[in-house]
Design a protein around this motif. Sequence first.
Motif, PDB file in Angstrom:
ATOM      1  N   TYR A  70     -15.442 -16.988  26.606  1.00 35.77           N
ATOM      2  CA  TYR A  70     -14.698 -16.126  25.696  1.00 35.77           C
ATOM      3  C   TYR A  70     -14.035 -14.924  26.390  1.00 35.77           C
ATOM      4  O   TYR A  70     -12.842 -14.668  26.177  1.00 35.77           O
ATOM      5  CB  TYR A  70     -15.588 -15.642  24.542  1.00 35.77           C
ATOM      6  N   LEU A  92     -10.042 -14.125  26.244  1.00 31.66           N
ATOM      7  CA  LEU A  92      -9.572 -12.878  25.646  1.00 31.66           C
ATOM      8  C   LEU A  92      -8.713 -12.096  26.629  1.00 31.66           C
ATOM      9  O   LEU A  92      -7.662 -11.549  26.265  1.00 31.66           O
ATOM     10  CB  LEU A  92     -10.777 -12.034  25.208  1.00 31.66           C
ATOM     11  N   ARG A  93      -9.125 -12.080  27.884  1.00 31.09           N
ATOM     12  CA  ARG A  93      -8.379 -11.296  28.874  1.00 31.09           C
ATOM     13  C   ARG A  93      -6.985 -11.872  29.106  1.00 31.09           C
ATOM     14  O   ARG A  93      -6.004 -11.135  29.188  1.00 31.09           O
ATOM     15  CB  ARG A  93      -9.165 -11.251  30.191  1.00 31.09           C
ATOM     16  N   GLU A  97      -4.910 -11.152  26.078  1.00 27.76           N
ATOM     17  CA  GLU A  97      -4.495  -9.745  26.014  1.00 27.76           C
ATOM     18  C   GLU A  97      -3.371  -9.475  27.007  1.00 27.76           C
ATOM     19  O   GLU A  97      -2.446  -8.709  26.731  1.00 27.76           O
ATOM     20  CB  GLU A  97      -5.684  -8.812  26.275  1.00 27.76           C
ATOM     21  N   GLY A  98      -3.468 -10.120  28.158  1.00 29.09           N
ATOM     22  CA  GLY A  98      -2.383  -9.967  29.121  1.00 29.09           C
ATOM     23  C   GLY A  98      -1.062 -10.470  28.559  1.00 29.09           C
ATOM     24  O   GLY A  98      -0.004  -9.874  28.781  1.00 29.09           O
ATOM     25  N   VAL A 108      -4.935  -5.945  22.268  1.00 32.14           N
ATOM     26  CA  VAL A 108      -6.251  -6.601  22.205  1.00 32.14           C
ATOM     27  C   VAL A 108      -6.516  -7.235  20.844  1.00 32.14           C
ATOM     28  O   VAL A 108      -7.156  -8.289  20.739  1.00 32.14           O
ATOM     29  CB  VAL A 108      -7.377  -5.624  22.604  1.00 32.14           C
ATOM     30  N   ARG A 117      -7.375 -11.091  20.368  1.00 22.22           N
ATOM     31  CA  ARG A 117      -8.560 -11.654  19.687  1.00 22.22           C
ATOM     32  C   ARG A 117      -8.118 -12.720  18.681  1.00 22.22           C
ATOM     33  O   ARG A 117      -8.712 -13.795  18.578  1.00 22.22           O
ATOM     34  CB  ARG A 117      -9.323 -10.549  18.960  1.00 22.22           C
ATOM     35  N   ASP A 118      -7.085 -12.394  17.944  1.00 18.28           N
ATOM     36  CA  ASP A 118      -6.590 -13.345  16.936  1.00 18.28           C
ATOM     37  C   ASP A 118      -6.058 -14.622  17.602  1.00 18.28           C
ATOM     38  O   ASP A 118      -6.268 -15.725  17.093  1.00 18.28           O
ATOM     39  CB  ASP A 118      -5.482 -12.680  16.110  1.00 18.28           C
ATOM     40  N   VAL A 176       0.027 -15.708  36.771  1.00 19.34           N
ATOM     41  CA  VAL A 176      -0.766 -14.581  37.295  1.00 19.34           C
ATOM     42  C   VAL A 176      -2.054 -14.418  36.491  1.00 19.34           C
ATOM     43  O   VAL A 176      -3.157 -14.292  37.045  1.00 19.34           O
ATOM     44  CB  VAL A 176       0.063 -13.276  37.253  1.00 19.34           C
ATOM     45  N   PHE A 177      -1.932 -14.446  35.171  1.00 17.52           N
ATOM     46  CA  PHE A 177      -3.111 -14.236  34.329  1.00 17.52           C
ATOM     47  C   PHE A 177      -4.085 -15.418  34.427  1.00 17.52           C
ATOM     48  O   PHE A 177      -5.300 -15.226  34.466  1.00 17.52           O
ATOM     49  CB  PHE A 177      -2.698 -14.018  32.874  1.00 17.52           C
ATOM     50  N   HIS A 224      -5.715 -15.074  37.997  1.00 16.45           N
ATOM     51  CA  HIS A 224      -6.568 -13.906  38.265  1.00 16.45           C
ATOM     52  C   HIS A 224      -7.601 -13.651  37.168  1.00 16.45           C
ATOM     53  O   HIS A 224      -8.693 -13.175  37.455  1.00 16.45           O
ATOM     54  CB  HIS A 224      -5.697 -12.663  38.440  1.00 16.45           C
ATOM     55  N   TYR A 225      -7.273 -13.928  35.932  1.00 20.62           N
ATOM     56  CA  TYR A 225      -8.206 -13.637  34.829  1.00 20.62           C
ATOM     57  C   TYR A 225      -9.042 -14.860  34.431  1.00 20.62           C
ATOM     58  O   TYR A 225     -10.196 -14.724  34.037  1.00 20.62           O
ATOM     59  CB  TYR A 225      -7.447 -13.142  33.598  1.00 20.62           C
TER      60      TYR A 225
END
Lengths: 159, 215
Positions: A20, A24-25, A28-29, A34, A38-39, A114-115, A118-119
């Motif tokens: 999760y 989420l990260r 958000e990116g 945020v 989440r949605d 990128v996201f 990295h995330y």
Amino acid sequence: VKRRSTPRLEEFERLYRQRYPRFLRVAEGLTGNVDSARDAVQEGFARAIRARHDYRGDGPLENWVWSCVVNAARQARLREELPLSEELADGRAPADVGSTELLRSLPERQRLVVFLRHYADLDYAAMADVLGIAVGTVGATLNKAHAALRRRLEEVPRP
Amino acid sequence: VNVAELIDQHVPVRDERGSWDDVVRRAGVATRRSPWARRSLVLAFAVAVLVAVGATFAVAASQGWWFLRSEGTPQPVGAVDVVKTVTWGGRQWAITAYRTDYWPSTRSLCFGVVGSETSGDGAQACADVPGELAVTFLTGSLPDGTRYVVGPVVDTAERVRITLSDGGEVDTSTFTVPAELGPIRFYATTLAANAKVERLVGLGADGQEVARLTP
């Protein structure tokens, strides 16, 4: 092509509980918000579950869920039409630009890779699967993104 | 600040867990009963079969599996398989299983513990496994008072750990069943008298949890 059986609800739940914060990260990116992120994660997982009978099993279930969440986040971003991305559409960084603005100034595909790299810590093959592009394109896009960020970091005046 | 640091600082890592219940609700499967509620439904059905058996046994004896003759019993798609025979309480019992389309949306599996094809004793239950549930169970008492617990579990489970209401645990191995029943295995064991099942956990070959049923 051998088609795997329909994923069970428990498989989605296990993925959700294990990953999760990563979902989420990334969301958000992509959304820049945020609450929208989440949605988007919730909606992405819900869509994946609703469409689970369509999962062909070509790649790992996680990749398929990632694509659902990424699409949900992209749609959330489109709905909100973040003005910042439009201001920086030409890729130039204004003098007072910060890290957030630098990332947002990247084209969408570059931000995506990128996201996800990295995330989400996805490898190139997984990213290619999620985004529906070639592995080579993933590498090239990521290199371009890093190069653009390095260049723009050098352009940002230091105090 | 280098590129990696820049990216890392862009979005914080949030120590959040999200809401799986909300996901399920959005997916449109929230209206289904929870696993524990469904288990209650399963047990209620088992009781219903037992009650009905008394009235139908005389007819059933000459028409195959006795439980199929009970009114309202989901009928099989394909054969009724005896997945294992066991000797419990000094008597042989058959563990049966079959697929049914009685509830088309749930791909239900019916399973039971019966004395014999025509004996008219035992119990039967149905549940969506594997599907909404990864593991479930049917429990009851044999004529001599011995408790038993039987059920299907996803085929990645090598063992099932049964936690009892008194805190005790019973580990039992799973066994293979005919492929037509789907990607499942079964487990079956007896328990101490008056034992009450509190939790079931399916464990894979590496000991990792692959299925769970809790209240």
